[in-house]
Enzyme design. Sequence first.
Site, short mmCIF file in Angstrom:
data_model
loop_
_atom_site.label_atom_id
_atom_site.label_comp_id
_atom_site.label_asym_id
_atom_site.label_seq_id
_atom_site.Cartn_x
_atom_site.Cartn_y
_atom_site.Cartn_z
N GLN A 9 -70.34 17.11 -61.96
CA GLN A 9 -69.72 16.92 -60.82
C GLN A 9 -68.27 16.87 -60.73
OE1 GLN A 9 -72.28 14.17 -58.49
NE2 GLN A 9 -71.02 14.33 -56.64
N SER A 88 -73.31 14.84 -67.73
CA SER A 88 -74.05 14.23 -66.80
C SER A 88 -74.95 15.42 -66.15
CB SER A 88 -73.13 13.99 -65.86
OG SER A 88 -73.67 12.98 -64.92
N LEU A 89 -74.56 15.73 -64.66
CA LEU A 89 -75.53 16.93 -64.05
C LEU A 89 -75.53 18.07 -64.82
CD1 LEU A 89 -76.52 18.58 -61.56
CD2 LEU A 89 -73.98 18.89 -61.14
N ARG A 113 -82.40 14.11 -57.63
CA ARG A 113 -81.35 13.39 -58.41
C ARG A 113 -80.22 13.13 -57.49
NH1 ARG A 113 -76.55 14.30 -61.57
NH2 ARG A 113 -76.63 13.02 -63.45
N HIS A 195 -73.85 6.42 -63.76
CA HIS A 195 -74.12 5.73 -65.14
C HIS A 195 -73.92 4.44 -65.35
CE1 HIS A 195 -74.83 10.16 -66.04
NE2 HIS A 195 -73.87 10.31 -65.53
N GLN A 244 -80.57 8.87 -68.63
CA GLN A 244 -79.13 9.47 -68.29
C GLN A 244 -78.92 8.76 -67.14
OE1 GLN A 244 -78.01 12.54 -65.98
NE2 GLN A 244 -77.33 13.79 -68.06
#
Length: 295
Positions: A9, A88-89, A113, A195, A244
Site C-alpha cells: 500500500q 505487506s499486501l 483483507r 501490523h 502477517q
Amino acid sequence: MNAYIFPGQGAQFVGMGLDLYENYPLAQELFEQANDILGFPITDIMFEGTPEDLKRTKVTQPAIFLHSVILSKVMGDSFKPDMVAGHSLGEFSALVANGTLSFEDGLKLVSQRALAMQKACELQPSTMAAVLGLEDALVEKICEETPGIVVAANYNCPGQLVISGEVEAIEKACAKMKEAGARRALVLPVGGAFHSPLMEPAREELAAAIENTTFASPKCPVYQNVTTVAVSDSAEIQKNLISQLTAPVKWTQSVEQMVKDGASLFIEVGPGKVLQGLVRKIVPGTESRSADIPS
C-alpha cells in the site's frame, strides 16, 4: 539469481494498469474478471478515478495487487523468478506470481483483507509513524517503555522504521524518539495501526478465509514478512500469511537473507519504485530495476 519483489500500500497512482489494459488482451480479460469478482468497476477508479478514491483501503489493496499480478502474467516466459517476496499486501501478489494462490483466490483474499482491516481501524482510533535515523533496537526499546499499545511494524531499511499503535501512545513514542536523536518521527496519514495487535479482529476474520483457500506448492520459494527466510511448504506459507496482519513486516531482514541465498538482481513488479530504493539502502551495490513490459 533473480528475486522478484512486489510493493504494498502506498505505491498506487491514478492511471495505473491502463497501459496493460489497452495493449494486452490477457490483461484486459483479467481486469474485467476482477471487476466481476469484486462487484464494482475497480478499473474505472484505477484508470481515471481521483487520488482520494484510489486511497480508500478497499480500493487501494486490490488495485496494487491487480497491477502487480497482471504485469507478472503479461510478462509470460520472461517472468522467471528464483525467489519472490512482497511488502505487506505485496506478499499476496508474490504468492499468486509463484503459483501458490490462483488469481481469483488471491484477489478475493486481498479484498477480504482490505475490508477486515478497514473494520478493525474503525473499532479504535489508531495510527502509524515513520521513524528515521535511529537504531532498530532503540526504537523497539522506546516502544516497549511507552504506555499503551505501540510496536515496531515495518523494518523498511536500516534507519527507517514504522511504528504502529494507539494514537496517544504513538504521539508519546514519537516525542521520545526525537529526544533520543531521531532525524524525524512523523505520524503518517494512514487509516489505522497496521501490523500491530490492534489488527487482531482483522486477523481472526482473514484467518477463516485463508484456511478455506487452497494453497498449492510454489514454483519457487517465498521470503515471508513474518519469518524472513525461504519458505516452500504450502501449509507453512498459509500459517505465516495468517500471522502477517498483527506481526511486523521484516523487509530489511528478508532482503538481506535473499542476498545471502544468492539473489543478485531484484526486479520490482507493480506500481512505483519504492522497493528498489529500499533494496539499495539495505544492500548497497545490489542491482535492482522495474519489471519490463514485453514489447
